[in-house]
Write a protein that holds these residues in place. Sequence first.
Motif, PDB file in Angstrom:
ATOM      1  N   GLU A   1       0.829  -1.316  -0.129  1.00 58.74           N
ATOM      2  CA  GLU A   1       0.219   0.037   0.043  1.00 58.74           C
ATOM      3  C   GLU A   1       0.798   1.320   0.069  1.00 58.74           C
ATOM      4  OE1 GLU A   1      -3.465  -2.281   2.476  1.00 58.74           O
ATOM      5  OE2 GLU A   1      -2.542  -0.906   3.406  1.00 58.74           O
TER       6      GLU A   1
ATOM      7  N   THR B   1      -0.903   6.767   4.617  1.00 63.88           N
ATOM      8  CA  THR B   1      -1.729   5.733   4.706  1.00 63.88           C
ATOM      9  C   THR B   1      -2.013   4.941   5.966  1.00 63.88           C
ATOM     10  OG1 THR B   1      -0.306   4.821   2.714  1.00 63.88           O
ATOM     11  CG2 THR B   1      -1.447   3.143   4.044  1.00 63.88           C
TER      12      THR B   1
ATOM     13  N   GLY C   1      -2.101   8.023  -0.412  1.00 71.39           N
ATOM     14  CA  GLY C   1      -0.716   7.831  -0.114  1.00 71.39           C
ATOM     15  C   GLY C   1       0.024   8.753  -0.973  1.00 71.39           C
TER      16      GLY C   1
END
Length: 323
Positions: free
Chosen positions: A24, A67, A86
């Motif tokens: 991520e 994040t 992000g």
Amino acid sequence: MGQQIGGESASVAARPISGRVVAEVLRGVAQVDFMPSVVCGLFFVAALFAAGWQYGLYGLLGSAVSTAVAYGLGLDREAVGAGLHGYNGCLVALGCAVFLGAGHPATVAVAVLGAAVAVVVTAGVGALLAGRGLPALTVPFCLVATAVTAAAPGFRRLWHGAPAPAALPVPADGPTGLSWDQLWHGFFANIGQIFFMPQWYVGLLFLAGLFAASRLAGLMACAGSAAGLVTAWAFGAPGESVGQGLLGYSGVLVALALCGVFLAPDGWSAAYALVGAAAATVLTPALGAVCAPFGGHAFTWPFVLTTMLFLAAAPAVPRLRRI
């Protein structure tokens, strides 16, 4: 900046939590150029480390903080997992490192704070634009970074002996002819300057990451960079600025956005994207002049304004199709 994860989602869901977090964060870096791809993120991080180890760390820090904050606030998990919360934090942290000096504790602190605030701004801007069918793009980064750089001279721990902000914009000077070195350096620097990096080899790594994620994205990045170069040269921009990618970087993002990300890719959207890339190139020094009196920078405002206007106009153009 606007794509959800596709084929990667199932495999990522099966990974351990630590592996998902890493994926991520990397997607958050890759989404600066609209790519929800871990592989692309690895290329981008490698490019930042090639520019300087501190820039690689700041880019990862910004994406990681944003994040984490997005998860802490309970925002949509699919969007967070795709890196959509992000990329603004990544850019905010990098902007702090470049403009305030990477080696200062105060810079680290404001980068963390800015990356966290960017998540809230992203949610707010997204809510305001949702009814109009427009994406947030890098508006949160631009708002936070503009505020930080304009305010920095008022804080002695943030402003480290840099020249005072310009009182007024000044006309460009220097030779307008492009040497061969400036031409090919500028082609890659346009891509690198999206992350504030003017080195040609850094831009080459970013371009490799785009091609690794999507051939279309790689081709449109090349087309957008070329459009920026031609436009800057045609209007007589100083060769040194063109060679450093200071005028064409927003054109790269516009080209990516308008052909393949928000508009269906075909010949018409490609032509539309190149017109947008040229417009963003002209808009860049204009916004730089507007921001100069209070010490601000154009950042990606030219990309944001151009892309939003061109997307808002797209429904009125029958030959264009939204994705």
